[in-house]
Design a protein around this motif. Sequence first.
Motif, PDB file in Angstrom:
ATOM      1  N   LYS A 142      -7.037   5.760  50.527  1.00  0.00           N
ATOM      2  CA  LYS A 142      -5.614   5.535  50.276  1.00  0.00           C
ATOM      3  C   LYS A 142      -5.318   5.567  48.780  1.00  0.00           C
ATOM      4  O   LYS A 142      -4.302   6.140  48.321  1.00  0.00           O
ATOM      5  N   SER A 143      -6.199   5.001  47.950  1.00  0.00           N
ATOM      6  CA  SER A 143      -5.993   5.027  46.505  1.00  0.00           C
ATOM      7  C   SER A 143      -6.033   6.455  45.974  1.00  0.00           C
ATOM      8  O   SER A 143      -5.254   6.826  45.076  1.00  0.00           O
ATOM      9  N   ARG A 144      -6.940   7.266  46.514  1.00  0.00           N
ATOM     10  CA  ARG A 144      -7.038   8.665  46.069  1.00  0.00           C
ATOM     11  C   ARG A 144      -5.743   9.422  46.386  1.00  0.00           C
ATOM     12  O   ARG A 144      -5.220  10.158  45.548  1.00  0.00           O
ATOM     13  N   TYR A 145      -5.220   9.218  47.594  1.00  0.00           N
ATOM     14  CA  TYR A 145      -3.962   9.889  47.950  1.00  0.00           C
ATOM     15  C   TYR A 145      -2.791   9.349  47.133  1.00  0.00           C
ATOM     16  O   TYR A 145      -1.881  10.100  46.757  1.00  0.00           O
ATOM     17  N   ASP A 252      -0.083   9.386  54.905  1.00  0.00           N
ATOM     18  CA  ASP A 252       0.522   8.499  55.912  1.00  0.00           C
ATOM     19  C   ASP A 252      -0.524   8.038  56.933  1.00  0.00           C
ATOM     20  O   ASP A 252      -0.536   6.873  57.352  1.00  0.00           O
ATOM     21  N   ASN A 253      -1.406   8.953  57.360  1.00  0.00           N
ATOM     22  CA  ASN A 253      -2.465   8.575  58.309  1.00  0.00           C
ATOM     23  C   ASN A 253      -3.413   7.541  57.690  1.00  0.00           C
ATOM     24  O   ASN A 253      -3.849   6.593  58.367  1.00  0.00           O
ATOM     25  N   ALA A 254      -3.743   7.741  56.420  1.00  0.00           N
ATOM     26  CA  ALA A 254      -4.619   6.781  55.756  1.00  0.00           C
ATOM     27  C   ALA A 254      -3.951   5.416  55.646  1.00  0.00           C
ATOM     28  O   ALA A 254      -4.601   4.365  55.806  1.00  0.00           O
ATOM     29  N   THR A 255      -2.634   5.395  55.417  1.00  0.00           N
ATOM     30  CA  THR A 255      -1.910   4.128  55.338  1.00  0.00           C
ATOM     31  C   THR A 255      -1.918   3.409  56.687  1.00  0.00           C
ATOM     32  O   THR A 255      -2.144   2.193  56.764  1.00  0.00           O
ATOM     33  N   LEU A 258      -5.365   2.023  57.403  1.00  0.00           N
ATOM     34  CA  LEU A 258      -5.625   0.851  56.575  1.00  0.00           C
ATOM     35  C   LEU A 258      -4.945  -0.391  57.169  1.00  0.00           C
ATOM     36  O   LEU A 258      -5.556  -1.472  57.220  1.00  0.00           O
ATOM     37  N   GLU A 259      -3.718  -0.262  57.632  1.00  0.00           N
ATOM     38  CA  GLU A 259      -3.022  -1.395  58.240  1.00  0.00           C
ATOM     39  C   GLU A 259      -3.736  -1.857  59.512  1.00  0.00           C
ATOM     40  O   GLU A 259      -3.864  -3.060  59.771  1.00  0.00           O
ATOM     41  N   ARG A 260      -4.198  -0.900  60.327  1.00  0.00           N
ATOM     42  CA  ARG A 260      -4.911  -1.268  61.560  1.00  0.00           C
ATOM     43  C   ARG A 260      -6.204  -2.031  61.247  1.00  0.00           C
ATOM     44  O   ARG A 260      -6.523  -3.048  61.886  1.00  0.00           O
TER      45      ARG A 260
END
Length: 432
Positions: A142-145, A252-255, A258-260
């Motif tokens: 997520k940080s990379r994106y 968006d998928n990575a976000t 991460l929440e899950r």
Amino acid sequence: MTNLIDSPNQERADEDEIKTPKPRPVELPKEAISWRILRLCIAIPLLAISFAALFPFAVLPVSTQAVVNSRLSLVKAPSEGELGRVTLETGDSVVANQVLATTSIPHTTLRSESLGVSHVRSDMEQESARVGASLAASQQEKSRYDQMYSQYLQHVAADLALQVREAERASESAQRKAASSAEEVKRSQDAMKDHLISRPMLDQVTDKAEQVQRDADTKSAALRRLQQQLADAKAGYILDPSMTPPFMSARDNATSELERLLQEKASLDRQLKEAGSVPTDDLSTTVGQKTTIVSPVSGTIWSRSVATGQTVQEGTDLFRIADANSIHVEVWLDRRYGPELSIGDTALVYLSGLGKELSGRVTSFEGTNRRLQNEEVNAIDLQPVHPDQYHVSIELAPEDRKAMYIGQSAKVLFPGSGHRIRAGIYFWLKRM
């Protein structure tokens, strides 16, 4: 001649008739009065039975089938355990809050729980470590994106700033041309007043000025749109779908992932905390603890599906109790009687098995195709004899709501306001 020949023959025939005596009528023996009485005793009941069979269908609405029903209250096991002594049987009467049974946790279950708690805790710790590793990897992705998106926004902002400067210059130039065209139109109007130019020349100058003004307005609108896009890019987001970069779906998928993982990690940490707050040795203190199961309503035990000493799981059906407070009569009625009935009509109920006469009133009246699929569970599921019938529910009078009537078959008449005498005659014939 004929008369002379026939006369002697006729005279002889008359003489023979006088000499032969006429036969007397035979008198039959008189029938005994007892036989007449016997025939009447046979004929009158047969006539009454025929009248009883045809009478109700000819004069007033009468049910095809009916039963005294009640809603069932389900009693389930509140927890896993072994049932104590169960003394109540089907048909026994109970009152609200009466003890039906007790449950206790078996010793074997306690030992298995004692041995299994440590394994469960170990499994949860391993799962928590795995989720933590996945969470760290997801945070890095997520940080990379996010970094890619930040760089993209900077590039977009720089490009938009260049476009805004160009649009500002174009808009200023267009505005100057529009102002010059407006002055030229004014001069042309003054020249036409002095008769120096004609009307067509003025119209040509006016059209040109309007075209220049429209071009200036278009460039001003383009400038405002670019300025808004630049402000959005500086704020950290993009509203124009055409400017969305291709890696945004992956971001968006990575976000979402991460929440899950964060929710899963929080759930595991909470379970570990709860498991650690109860030591394994403390499980033995629950030996001998019992849970009491009581009746939620007053009524009759309709069914019992467990026995003494049986081990049950949480939510297992133990008893079904016919609620005495919900006694009513369910009736199936021929469709031709529909126009004669309405809510609130009087109903007379005859219990065939007990020879009782009850009274009530109509509370619901509906066709088979309108019955709800999620109705409350009744003690008896009375199905229609024919699908094209009406289903009628009758509320009994308070003095007629007795638990002993539940399950009794019945015959129901709906005499209305002017047929009570006929209904009484029908009940009298039913008792013959």
